[in-house]
Design an enzyme around this catalytic site. Structure first.
Site, PDB file in Angstrom:
ATOM      1  N   LYS A 176       0.886  -1.181   0.000  1.00 17.93           N
ATOM      2  CA  LYS A 176       0.000   0.000   0.000  1.00 17.93           C
ATOM      3  C   LYS A 176       0.920   1.227   0.000  1.00 17.93           C
ATOM      4  O   LYS A 176       1.372   1.676   1.048  1.00 17.93           O
ATOM      5  CB  LYS A 176      -0.859  -0.033   1.266  1.00 17.93           C
ATOM      6  CG  LYS A 176      -2.189   0.657   1.221  1.00 17.93           C
ATOM      7  CD  LYS A 176      -2.197   2.050   0.673  1.00 17.93           C
ATOM      8  CE  LYS A 176      -2.138   3.133   1.703  1.00 17.93           C
ATOM      9  NZ  LYS A 176      -1.734   4.440   1.162  1.00 17.93           N
ATOM     10  N   GLY A 230       4.118   8.108   9.747  1.00 13.73           N
ATOM     11  CA  GLY A 230       4.069   8.978  10.914  1.00 13.73           C
ATOM     12  C   GLY A 230       3.744   8.212  12.202  1.00 13.73           C
ATOM     13  O   GLY A 230       3.128   7.139  12.175  1.00 13.73           O
ATOM     14  N   GLU A 251       8.205   1.753  11.530  1.00 14.05           N
ATOM     15  CA  GLU A 251       9.315   2.699  11.315  1.00 14.05           C
ATOM     16  C   GLU A 251       8.677   4.079  11.287  1.00 14.05           C
ATOM     17  O   GLU A 251       8.001   4.435  10.316  1.00 14.05           O
ATOM     18  CB  GLU A 251      10.009   2.416   9.983  1.00 14.05           C
ATOM     19  CG  GLU A 251      10.597   1.028   9.846  1.00 14.05           C
ATOM     20  CD  GLU A 251      11.876   0.832  10.640  1.00 14.05           C
ATOM     21  OE1 GLU A 251      12.389   1.816  11.211  1.00 14.05           O
ATOM     22  OE2 GLU A 251      12.340  -0.314  10.707  1.00 14.05           O
ATOM     23  N   CYS A 285      12.920  10.840   7.570  1.00 15.27           N
ATOM     24  CA  CYS A 285      12.676  10.504   8.981  1.00 15.27           C
ATOM     25  C   CYS A 285      13.912  10.733   9.825  1.00 15.27           C
ATOM     26  O   CYS A 285      13.823  11.046  10.999  1.00 15.27           O
ATOM     27  CB  CYS A 285      12.216   9.060   9.083  1.00 15.27           C
ATOM     28  SG  CYS A 285      13.331   7.905   8.290  1.00 15.27           S
ATOM     29  N   GLU A 386       8.114  16.880  14.935  1.00 15.52           N
ATOM     30  CA  GLU A 386       8.696  16.590  13.625  1.00 15.52           C
ATOM     31  C   GLU A 386       8.092  17.513  12.572  1.00 15.52           C
ATOM     32  O   GLU A 386       6.868  17.598  12.443  1.00 15.52           O
ATOM     33  CB  GLU A 386       8.427  15.127  13.246  1.00 15.52           C
ATOM     34  CG  GLU A 386       9.126  14.738  11.958  1.00 15.52           C
ATOM     35  CD  GLU A 386       8.802  13.317  11.505  1.00 15.52           C
ATOM     36  OE1 GLU A 386       7.636  12.906  11.605  1.00 15.52           O
ATOM     37  OE2 GLU A 386       9.729  12.639  11.035  1.00 15.52           O
TER      38      GLU A 386
END
Ligand code: NAD
Length: 491
Positions: A176, A230, A251, A285, A386
């Site tokens: 996906k 996220g 992750e 990231c 972030e």
């Protein structure tokens, strides 16, 4: 909508139009459509999973001898390499990264398939010390149908990082990809098909995460979700997984600290810090977005850094010289601008950047200048949250203890960088900082043979490395009786 032909998606080996909404993938450098497709719908999820389960049970993929299945994965790697320039150009359009970066991502995807082919071919079970009249073994089996959910920032590399070990392990995989970057995952499915992966073993379902990702995660036949994205989405997936008793690997986000000690080689540190935050436009990231510099060298270092940031070549992703392309979407750029405004309202000063570049092609794409803020503490919101863009917060530090305390004061713990010529201090700092990956006198280097993942809100589990394949396998212990007599108890 444009007049581009509608692209099919892959539902258990069938190339067909998705049953979801029609949408376009836009080139972030111009805002023009690159592809038009119909997203997958929930019905596609159900058909893909049922088809994948059937293929897993009947195609012989899981039972293929390791060296034979590895041969198929080697062919995937070879086909990616054969088409590398075409794939890199497509990736540039789908995602807007500079061509030099997309070439590296394509090369890394090929390397990942090659690595996991080797991991598969050399995978061993173990004979454990026996404690009775039996031989004991520990072996690993494929899980069945697994889902790989990926973000938009490094397509093809992210997908390969999940697809290669999951296929090596003998599973069927539903990929996906992020809604805004569907194209490389679809190409990867074509490559797998051409390399000899049986029909139905790979599906690619682009579409909305809240619909397709959610339906996949909840599906009872999905035996594992490997997710990159996220932290909020990751936690949502973890809740669903808990209800299903399903293993997940997550992750997630980061807010990584880069630490420049007073004895650092400043030429190396300036380049490394710049690369760490501004490559990929900061949409990474592991971006080193919190910079701590020893107070004695702070002014001189930040002056050099700001000058170098100002001179970075922002522009056309198709140009070999471009260092920073546009951001992924207009909306994402607005989010970054809001964060910079917030930083200023929290007392920050913009040292460089903080604006959209103006004129010509800049006015059509989603560009933003490399930005450095000062005058904030580690507890400011823009130092803690972030941003996922080209925004660095620079802060001075006085003592090693204070440095470590601040570096570790974050909900995230994905990566960190240490710049020092004193190997003992560098080692001490590297060991004291809490992070899944620590780079010493380098930054943002990657090797598929080295495990990767985060601590705390940066995630659960590790990808890459030889052990990465075990994420996609169930462990089984086998006892093989060697008694000459029946078990005595039943006599
Ligand atoms: P995101 O969480 O919004 O989306 C990631 C993927 O999850 C997409 O495919 C999305 O469609 C899907 N998704 C969204 N909602 C879902 C749901 N309810 N159920 C299942 N799937 C769902 O993240 P993003 O904006 O695409 O990517 C940026 C984030 O990814 C950043 O936080 C970044 O740090 C993180 N990231 C982490 C790593 C890592 O390895 N740690 C690597 C790259 C990006």
């Amino acid at each position: 909508m444009s007049k581009l032909p509608l692209l099919p998606i892959n539902v258990a080996g069938q190339w067909l139009l998705g049953k979801g909404e029609e949408y376009e993938s836009l080139y972030p450098a111009t805002g023009e459509p690159v592809a038009r497709l119909r997203a997958a719908g929930v019905q596609d999820v159900n058909e893909a999973v049922a088809g994948a389960d059937h293929a897993f049970r009947t195609s012989g993929w899981a039972q293929m001898l390791p060296h034979v299945r590895a041969g198929v994965l080697h062919r995937v790697a070879a086909l990616i390499r054969e088409r590398s320039e075409e794939l890199a150009q497509l990736q540039r359009q789908d995602n807007g990264k500079p061509i030099s970066e997309t070439r590296a991502l394509v090369a890394s995807a090929a390397g990942t398939f090659q690595f996991f082919a080797a991991a598969l071919e050399t995978l061993e079970g173990t004979i454990t010390p026996s404690r009775g009249p039996y031989v004991t073994m520990s072996v690993h089996e494929p899980m069945g149908v697994v889902a790989a959910i990926t973000p938009w920032n490094s397509p093809i590399a992210s997908e390969a990082q999940k697809l290669a070990p999951a296929l090596a392990a003998g599973n069927a995989v539903i990929v996906k990809p992020a809604e805004v970057t569907p194209l490389l995952a679809l190409e990867l499915a074509k490559i797998c098909e051409a390399a000899g992966v049986p029909k139905g073993i790979v599906s690619v379902l682009p579409g909305k995460g809240s619909v397709i990702g959610d339906a996949l995660t909840k599906h009872p036949l999905i035996k594992r979700v490997s997710f990159t994205g996220g932290t909020t989405t990751g936690k949502h997936i973890a809740h669903i997984a808990a209800d299903k008793m399903m293993p997940v690997s997550l992750e997630l986000g980061g807010k990584s600290a880069t630490m420049v000690l007073e004895d650092a080689d400043l030429d190396h540190a300036v380049n490394g810090v710049l690369y760490g935050i501004f490559s990929s436009s900061g949409e990474s990231c592991i971006a080193g977005s919190r910079l701590f510099v020893a107070r004695g060298i702070y002014d001189a270092f930040v002056a050099r850094l700001a000058e170098a940031a100002k001179n970075l070549r922002v522009g056309d992703p198709a140009s070999e010289r471009t260092q920073m392309g546009p951001l992924i979407t207009a909306r994402h750029r607005e989010g970054i601008e809001r964060y910079v405004d917030l930083g200023v309202s929290e007392g920050g000063r913009i040292r460089t950047g903080g604006v959209r570049p103006q004129g010509g092609a800049f006015d059509k794409g989603y560009f933003y200048t490399p930005t450095i803020l000062e005058g904030l503490t580690n507890s400011a919101r823009i130092t803690q949250e972030e941003i996922f863009g080209p925004v660095l917060v620079a802060m001075p530090f006085d003592t090693e203890d204070e440095l470590i305390a601040q570096a570790n004061d974050s909900i995230y713990a994905l990566a960190a960088g240490v710049w020092s010529r004193d190997f003992k201090r560098a080692w001490r700092t590297g060991r004291a900082v809490q992070a899944g990956t620590v780079w010493i006198n380098t930054y943002k280097q990657f090797s598929v043979s080295t495990p990767f993942g985060g601590w705390r809100d940066s995630g659960l589990g590790r990808e890459k490395g030889r052990e990465g394949i075990f994420q996609y396998m169930e462990q089984k212990s086998m006892y093989w009786g060697t008694n000459e007599e029946p078990i005595a108890w039943a006599n």
